[in-house]
Design a protein around this motif. Structure first.
Motif, short mmCIF file in Angstrom:
data_model
loop_
_atom_site.label_atom_id
_atom_site.label_comp_id
_atom_site.label_asym_id
_atom_site.label_seq_id
_atom_site.Cartn_x
_atom_site.Cartn_y
_atom_site.Cartn_z
N ALA A 1 -4.30 4.01 -6.16
CA ALA A 1 -3.28 3.27 -5.39
C ALA A 1 -3.88 2.00 -4.80
O ALA A 1 -3.26 0.92 -4.86
CB ALA A 1 -2.73 4.17 -4.28
N ALA A 2 -5.07 2.12 -4.25
CA ALA A 2 -5.72 0.94 -3.67
C ALA A 2 -6.02 -0.10 -4.75
O ALA A 2 -5.83 -1.31 -4.54
CB ALA A 2 -7.00 1.37 -2.96
N LEU A 3 -6.48 0.37 -5.92
CA LEU A 3 -6.78 -0.58 -7.00
C LEU A 3 -5.51 -1.27 -7.48
O LEU A 3 -5.55 -2.46 -7.85
CB LEU A 3 -7.45 0.17 -8.16
N GLU A 4 -4.40 -0.57 -7.47
CA GLU A 4 -3.15 -1.21 -7.89
C GLU A 4 -2.78 -2.36 -6.95
O GLU A 4 -2.32 -3.41 -7.39
CB GLU A 4 -2.01 -0.20 -7.91
N VAL A 5 -3.01 -2.16 -5.67
CA VAL A 5 -2.72 -3.23 -4.71
C VAL A 5 -3.62 -4.43 -4.96
O VAL A 5 -3.19 -5.58 -4.91
CB VAL A 5 -2.90 -2.71 -3.27
N LYS B 1 -5.00 -5.31 -7.84
CA LYS B 1 -4.59 -5.96 -9.08
C LYS B 1 -3.23 -6.62 -8.96
O LYS B 1 -2.95 -7.64 -9.60
CB LYS B 1 -4.57 -4.94 -10.21
N GLY B 2 -2.39 -6.05 -8.11
CA GLY B 2 -1.05 -6.61 -7.97
C GLY B 2 -0.95 -7.77 -7.02
O GLY B 2 0.12 -8.38 -6.88
N GLY B 3 -2.06 -8.06 -6.33
CA GLY B 3 -2.04 -9.19 -5.41
C GLY B 3 -1.17 -8.98 -4.20
O GLY B 3 -0.69 -9.94 -3.61
N GLY B 4 -0.94 -7.77 -3.80
CA GLY B 4 -0.08 -7.51 -2.65
C GLY B 4 -0.81 -7.40 -1.34
O GLY B 4 -0.52 -6.53 -0.54
N ASN B 5 -1.75 -8.32 -1.11
CA ASN B 5 -2.57 -8.24 0.10
C ASN B 5 -2.16 -9.25 1.14
O ASN B 5 -2.97 -9.79 1.86
CB ASN B 5 -4.04 -8.44 -0.25
N GLY B 6 -0.98 -9.49 1.27
CA GLY B 6 -0.52 -10.35 2.36
C GLY B 6 -0.05 -11.68 1.89
O GLY B 6 0.39 -12.45 2.68
N VAL C 1 0.84 -1.20 0.00
CA VAL C 1 0.00 0.00 0.00
C VAL C 1 0.88 1.26 0.00
O VAL C 1 0.60 2.22 -0.72
CB VAL C 1 -0.95 0.00 1.22
N VAL C 2 1.93 1.24 0.78
CA VAL C 2 2.84 2.39 0.82
C VAL C 2 3.47 2.61 -0.56
O VAL C 2 3.53 3.74 -1.06
CB VAL C 2 3.94 2.16 1.88
N GLN C 3 3.90 1.53 -1.17
CA GLN C 3 4.52 1.65 -2.49
C GLN C 3 3.52 2.16 -3.53
O GLN C 3 3.87 2.96 -4.41
CB GLN C 3 5.07 0.28 -2.91
N ALA C 4 2.29 1.71 -3.43
CA ALA C 4 1.27 2.15 -4.39
C ALA C 4 0.96 3.64 -4.22
O ALA C 4 0.72 4.35 -5.19
CB ALA C 4 0.00 1.32 -4.22
#
Length: 207
Positions: free
Chosen positions: A196-200, A202-207, A138-141
């Motif tokens: 930014a939230a949508l990128e997370v 789509k990127g599958g970076g949720n844990g 999330v920070v990176q996005a």
């Protein structure tokens, strides 16, 4: 000449003054009986703390942190002014902007309206836990999409997005907009935050 009301009450056997005196005595007797019971329950369930300073240890971002507080001290004041964790922002004292959002036992709360003393024995997590050498997705996005302008509301938004996507990893744009409606940005950079939230998502970076 006597009053009709007095005569009527006398003739009926009902005396208003006697009734009021009797009611008052009954209320006083009830209060005297009830007070010791209420006091006993209070002594057992609610320990008295203060006035004055009180020492306790808070668990913040996985570390035990000794602090010294007054009973009225908010969690935000402890985080910012004793533990130097300034990501929690004093945007409002009412907690209506989301600027002081942190986790307490896994739930997001407004640190500006949460008393620090109520957090003893609980696990507190701040936006600083999402930084470090490998920042959270999330920070990176937020950096990628320039999801901040003045930056004052940004930490609260980052925590809110992380918490929301943890529960809704496949959220749609509409879901995200609804889920973040408790956070305000005076600069109006909502569109970038949403991207930014949508990128997370789509990127599958949720844990």
């Amino acid at each position: 000449m006597s009053t009709g009301g007095h005569d009527q009450s006398s003739s009926s056997g009902f005396h208003r003054r006697a009734f009021l005196k009797g009611s008052g005595a009954a209320a006083a007797a009830t209060a005297l009986v009830a007070q010791p019971v209420m006091g006993a329950e209070s002594d057992q369930e609610t320990p008295i703390v203060g006035p004055g300073m009180h020492k306790l240890v808070l668990s913040v971002n996985g570390q035990d942190c000794p602090v010294e507080i007054e009973p009225r001290t908010t969690l935000m004041e402890v985080l910012r002014y004793q533990l130097n964790l300034s990501g929690c922002k004093p945007v409002s004292n009412q907690g209506v902007t989301g600027g002081s959002t942190v986790w307490v036992d896994g739930k997001t709360v407004s640190a500006s309206t949460t008393l620090a003393i109520t957090c003893a024995g609980k696990k507190i997590r701040t936006v600083e836990s999402l930084g470090g050498d490998q920042p959270d997705a999330v920070v990176q996005a937020f950096v990628h999409h320039d999801g901040m302008q003045c930056g004052f509301c940004t930490p609260g938004f980052v925590v809110a997005v992380r918490a929301f996507l943890d529960k809704h990893p496949n959220a749609t744009e509409a879901d995200i907009r609804a889920g973040l409606n408790g956070n305000l940005c005076r600069c109006g950079t909502y569109a970038n935050v949403i991207q930014a939230a949508l990128e997370v998502v789509k990127g599958g970076g949720n844990g």
